[in-house]
Structures are given as structure tokens and as C-alpha cells.
Write a protein that holds these residues in place. Structure first.
Motif: not given
Length: 622
Positions: A2-10, A13-17, A66-68, A606-608
Motif C-alpha cells: 500500500a502506498n501512503s495515499f491509500g488511506a485517503i481512498e479508504l 469510500r467510507s464517506l460515499m457509503a 481498503q475500506g467498504t 481523512i482529516s487525520v
């Protein structure tokens, strides 16, 4: 890895769900009062992990989540329950329709006593009794005429009321057929939209709801079933026949016929075959018009025809104070002018049928005498011919009763001269004419040599109406069948209304004169009231009135009872469906709060992550 920006995508996805679940809950709340709406739920699943268990995976212990992800938005629906509701819906509307119309029928029979047919007929018999006591009194003759007119007016009014309900039912049938066609077309169009949407991988929940509402409305109109083929093609059947198949809808049509008072019959538009509709509003309307109301009109016609015929039979034999004899008291209009009753039934210009109402044997019989013969009589019946056996030890009365108790559409009695009379009843099948004897046959000699009705025995000597001059097979006197619906036109003879002295109270002497004080004809007519004259299945006129009112009352009670029962069943089923599929505002608000907290937590995540990336990018290095 996983790259450093993968958490942003995770986090995204949570926000969208969470946002989609909030929107879906809001959609439920906004449609809480929408007809047929089914509450929806967002089905979420974990997104595919970063590393899969294969030979190419990185040497990292475990899988990195990678989230939901939103899997689909589904309806909370019990399909088995829906099928039960659709299957039961037609019964509720069926009994509701019958109950509504039987209220109208009961109002017709619940006439005020002073204007009812029963009361007017009682007054008519009393007038003849009074005339028999005072045969030389002109006022008594006037009373007979006036009360006869009152009686025919009451009969006309009941016939008009029953015919009016029949016409109303016919109009409702035509309107309901248009509703069925419109609903079927809408279902077919929605099927097409659903297929297109499903082909793109969507769940068109709102379209499903719209289709379910239309199917339920259609189920209230007729007995329908729904199913899907292997191709997942949605189909609607009406009493076993395809009504909707995918995006194609068949249509019903209305065809006017000459039978059944020229009412319309329901056919399939593409084949013109008769559509058999049972259950639902349409099935109830057709049954009410073609069975219930038709039976009541036929019963009234039968009573009227027999009543007028019996009175006329005596009145013709009697003689008035002015010396006039051979005059019918009530007018009877023959269906055909041909003296042999010949009629062109198929309209090809050739006489092909004999319309005869009554046979009167030539020989006088004694009801208590034993027949002394054996054989089998055959008469036209409701569904084909029926057979009536007789034996040597039977009396004449027993044979007559056996004819009347059979399912044949021919009834028998001994007339005033003790001659055997066979009369036609109304026909059960619409394709058969009312008051027409269609078939009479005797394997023995009872109807031929003994009673003097037929010229011969066996099939060769049988009477069958499906030919011109069928009366050649008769030794009996006969009368031609009447015009349709005698209850609508019967009236006192105009010649008698113009001169009440023509009322026959006496029997002529051997020289054709009137004896002073002779009231024998009046006595004989008055006695018809309690005579066994066979009005269909009813033995006497009193039987007819008692049975007609009882029949209407019992059928009205049946409709009301079954409607209450079906309402209870349907209310339970609908409550169960609402508990599963209905929108609960409090539950949806609780879900919104839960999803809102989830959304806030995802935003905080995401803010963290954003702060961590800012540290890495902007604060590390030289």
C-alpha cells in the motif's frame, strides 16, 4: 504494497457509503406515504483487500483492507407474501362487488307492500273471487280489469329495475375491461424499462414498486398470477391465459351479441375467443349480469308467462256478459307470425327452426291412474338432453312429478281438461332461446298413444326444434313461443279494457249463451292461485314469491359475510407486509443519526490522514 495515499481512498469510500445510506434513509422518509412504496436498504461489503493469496503477493503478513464498497440498494420485500396478497386480492374485490349490487337487488324486492307484485297479485285473485260471487255486477268486472292493470304495472316496474341493473353491470364490465387493458399496457411498459435498467447492472427499485402497485390493482380486477421464465421475463396470467409477457401486453375486447339482451361479452382482442374471467371485480360483474340478474329476469319472465297463459286458457273458454268468448285476458306477443312457429335462426333466408312454447295432449288423463306402460322420455336440459324413465306401476301424477323434478327445461302438468301439458322454461345456456321446447322423445307409448302429444315413439317419432315444421311430429295442440321478456310487455287486453263486459265470468252453455249468476270461469281463474302450475322449479305462485325473496336475501347475506371475512384476511396480510416493507419514520431517523456519526468519523479519519501526509510532505527533509 500500500502506498501512503491509500488511506485517503479508504476514507473516501467510507464517506460515499455513509452518504449513500443517509440519502437512502431520506428517500424512505420522503416516500413514507407513497402508495406501494417499499423501504430500501443499502447493502455494503468490504472492499477487496490489497493483497490476494496468490504466488505474486508481497511478503507481508495478512491482507491490507481498503475500506467498504456499496454492493447494491435493495427493497425489503417478502415475495411469497406478495404472491399471497395478489392471489387473495381478487376474492376481496369479488365479494365487495357482489355485496354492492345485491344491496340494489334487495331494494328491488323490498318493495312497499301496497305496490309489490305479490300484493297486487293477491288483489287480482280477490277480484276474481268477488266476481265469482257477483258475476252480474259490472263494478266487480271493473275491479278485475283495474287490478289486472295494477299487477302488470308492478311486473313492468320490477322488470325495468332488474333490466336497469343489468344495463349498469354491462357498462361496468366495459369500463373494467378498459381498466384491465390500461393496467396491462402500463405493466408491459414498466417491464421494458426494468429490463433496460437491469441490463446496466442497476436495481430499479422504484420501478419494481410501481409494477407491484399496478399488479395489485390488476389483481383486484381479475384472478391473475405472476411468474418469471428462465429468461427472467416477468409474466402475468389471467385465469391461465397470458395477459402480459415481458414488454408485450395482450388486450381484452368487447363484442356485442344478439343473445343475453344484446349485452356485451368479453373476448380476447387478438383471437376473438371468449375470455373466461373468474374472481375479481370483472369476474363478479360478469357473473352478476349473466347469472344472477339474468336468473332473476328469467324467473320473473317465467312467472309472468305461466300466469298469463293459465289465466288466458280459462278466459278463452269462458264468456263475457256481452256474449264475447275466445278472448285472452292478457296480451301475448308470439315470437314469430308463422302458425307452425318456423323461424330463420341463422339468418340465411331459410326457415330452419321451430319456436314452440307449449304442447297440450289430446287425451284426458286421471292423475291417480297407473300408467301401465314402461319407457324412457327424453327432454332438452341445461347441458344436453336428460332422460326421465316411467314404469307400469307409476301413476300419472308420479310421472308428471318426475318430469318436473328432473334437470330438463320442460315442465309438465294436467290442465283444466286433465290433458297433459308440456311447457318450455327459460334456457340456462345463452345460446338457447327462452320458452322454446327443443327436444321431446319417448321410447315407449306414454307421450304418443297414451297422452296424445307425439305421433310416434322412439327417435323416428321425436320432436326436435332444429328444423322447420317440427310440429309435424306432434299429435298435440301447440302454441308459439313468446317474444323475449314477456314481463316487460304483458298487459290487459285492450278489448277488455275498452269494454269490461268482455270479462269472462261464466262458461258458455251448449248454445253458447250466458246463464245469469254463472261465475264458474271466475272461480276457476281464482283457483289458479293455489294450484300446482309449475313455474320453473316452483310448484305454485306463492312458492315463486317466497323463493325469489328468500334467494335474494340469502345471496346478499352470503356476499356480506364473505366480504367481511375477506376484509379480515386482507387486513392481516397487508399489516404483515407493512411491518416488513413499510417505512418507520422513527427507525429511519435513528439510522440517519447512526450514518451521520459514521460520516463524521470517516471525515475525521481523512482529516487525520491529511495531517500525516502534510507532515511527511512539508515537514520532513532538509
Amino acid at each position: 504494497m500500500a502506498n501512503s495515499f491509500g488511506a485517503i481512498e479508504l476514507g473516501k469510500r467510507s464517506l460515499m457509503a455513509q452518504a449513500q445510506q443517509i440519502n437512502t434513509a431520506g428517500h424512505n422518509i420522503s416516500n413514507a406515504n407513497t402508495e406501494g412504496y417499499t423501504r430500501q436498504r443499502v447493502q455494503v461489503k468490504t472492499f477487496d483487500p490489497l493483497y490476494r493469496p496468490d504466488l505474486t503477493r508481497a511478503e507481508t503478513p495478512g491482507q491490507i483492507g481498503q475500506g467498504t464498497a456499496i454492493e447494491q440498494i435493495t427493497r425489503l420485500r417478502d415475495e411469497l407474501l406478495d404472491q399471497r396478497i395478489v392471489a387473495q386480492e381478487n376474492q376481496e374485490s369479488y365479494w365487495a362487488t357482489r355485496e354492492k349490487y345485491y344491496v340494489m337487488l334487495e331494494q328491488i324486492y323490498n318493495e312497499p307492500n301496497d305496490v309489490s307484485i305479490r300484493t297486487n297479485m293477491d288483489h287480482f285473485w280477490l277480484a276474481w273471487q268477488e266476481l265469482s260471487v257477483f258475476p252480474d255486477n259490472q263494478a266487480a268486472r271493473q275491479a278485475v280489469v283495474t287490478r289486472g292493470e295494477s299487477l302488470t304495472t308492478a311486473i313492468h316496474q320490477r322488470f325495468a329495475s332488474l333490466s336497469g341493473i343489468g344495463t349498469m353491470l354491462n357498462g361496468d364490465i366495459e369500463a373494467t375491461v378498459r381498466q384491465v387493458n390500461d393496467l396491462a399496457s402500463q405493466i408491459a411498459r414498466i417491464n421494458n424499462e426494468i429490463v433496460r435498467s437491469e441490463a446496466m447492472g442497476d436495481n430499479p427499485n422504484d420501478l419494481y414498486d410501481r409494477r407491484d402497485v399496478l399488479v395489485e390493482k390488476l389483481g383486484a380486477l381479475a384472478n391473475i398470477t405472476t411468474d418469471r421464465r428462465d429468461s427472467d421475463e416477468f409474466m402475468v396470467h389471467i385465469d391461465g391465459h397470458v395477459l402480459v409477457q415481458g414488454s408485450v401486453a395482450r388486450a381484452l375486447d368487447i363484442r356485442t351479441t344478439t343473445d343475453n339482451n344484446s349485452y356485451s361479452e368479453v373476448v380476447w382482442k387478438d383471437t376473438q375467443n371468449l375470455a373466461e374471467i373468474s374472481g375479481g371485480t370483472l369476474g363478479a360483474l360478469i357473473e352478476l349480469r349473466d347469472v344472477d340478474v339474468r336468473t332473476e329476469i328469467q324467473s320473473l319472465n317465467t312467472m309472468t308467462m305461466n300466469f298469463a297463459d293459465l289465466v288466458n286458457d280459462v278466459h278463452r273458454a269462458g264468456i263475457g256478459a256481452n256474449g264475447v268468448t275466445g278472448l285472452a285476458f292478457f296480451t301475448q306477443h308470439p315470437f314469430v307470425t308463422d302458425v307452425n312457429g318456423n323461424y330463420d335462426r341463422n339468418g340465411d333466408g331459410q326457415l330452419d327452426t321451430s319456436y314452440i312454447f307449449r304442447f297440450t295432449g289430446t287425451n284426458a288423463l286421471n292423475g291417480q291412474d297407473k300408467v301401465g306402460l314402461e319407457g324412457v322420455m327424453t327432454f332438452s336440459g341445461k347441458r344436453g338432453n336428460v332422460t326421465v324413465p316411467y314404469y307400469a306401476t307409476d301413476t300419472i301424477d308420479e310421472v308428471v312429478n318426475r318430469i318436473n323434478d328432473s334437470d330438463g327445461e320442460v315442465k309438465a302438468y294436467l290442465d283444466r281438461n286433465n290433458r297433459l301439458v308440456l311447457k318450455a322454461t327459460t334456457a340456462s345456456a345463452m345460446e338457447n332461446p327462452d320458452f322454446v321446447i327443443r327436444h321431446v322423445e319417448d321410447s315407449g307409448m306414454f307421450l304418443s298413444g297414451y297422452a296424445g302429444i307425439l305421433n310416434g315413439s322412439g327417435e323416428a317419432g321425436a320432436y326436435d326444434f332444429a328444423q322447420a315444421d317440427a310440429v309435424n311430429a306432434l299429435a298435440a295442440d301447440f302454441s308459439v313461443a313468446p317474444v323475449l321478456n314477456p314481463a316487460g310487455y304483458v298487459e290487459v287486453n285492450a278489448a277488455i279494457r275498452g269494454d269490461v263486459l268482455s270479462v269472462a265470468a261464466a262458461m258458455p252453455t251448449t248454445r253458447g249463451e250466458v246463464m245469469a249468476g254463472d261465475g264458474r270461469a271466475a272461480v276457476e281463474i281464482a283457483s289458479i292461485r293455489n294450484s300446482q302450475v309449475m313455474i320453473g322449479k316452483d310448484r305454485t305462485f306463492d312458492d315463486y314469491f317466497a323463493n325469489s325473496v328468500t334467494n335474494i336475501g340469502l345471496k346478499g347475506e352470503q356476499a356480506e359475510t364473505n366480504l367481511l371475512s375477506q376484509n379480515k384476511i386482507m387486513n392481516d396480510l397487508r399489516d404483515l407486509r407493512d411491518s416488513i416493507s413499510g417505512v418507520n419514520i422513527d427507525e429511519e431517523l435513528a439510522d440517519i443519526i447512526k450514518f451521520q456519526h459514521g460520516y463524521n468519523a470517516a471525515a475525521k479519519f481523512i482529516s487525520v490522514i491529511d495531517g500525516m501526509l502534510d507532515t511527511i510532505i512539508n515537514r520532513l527533509g532538509v
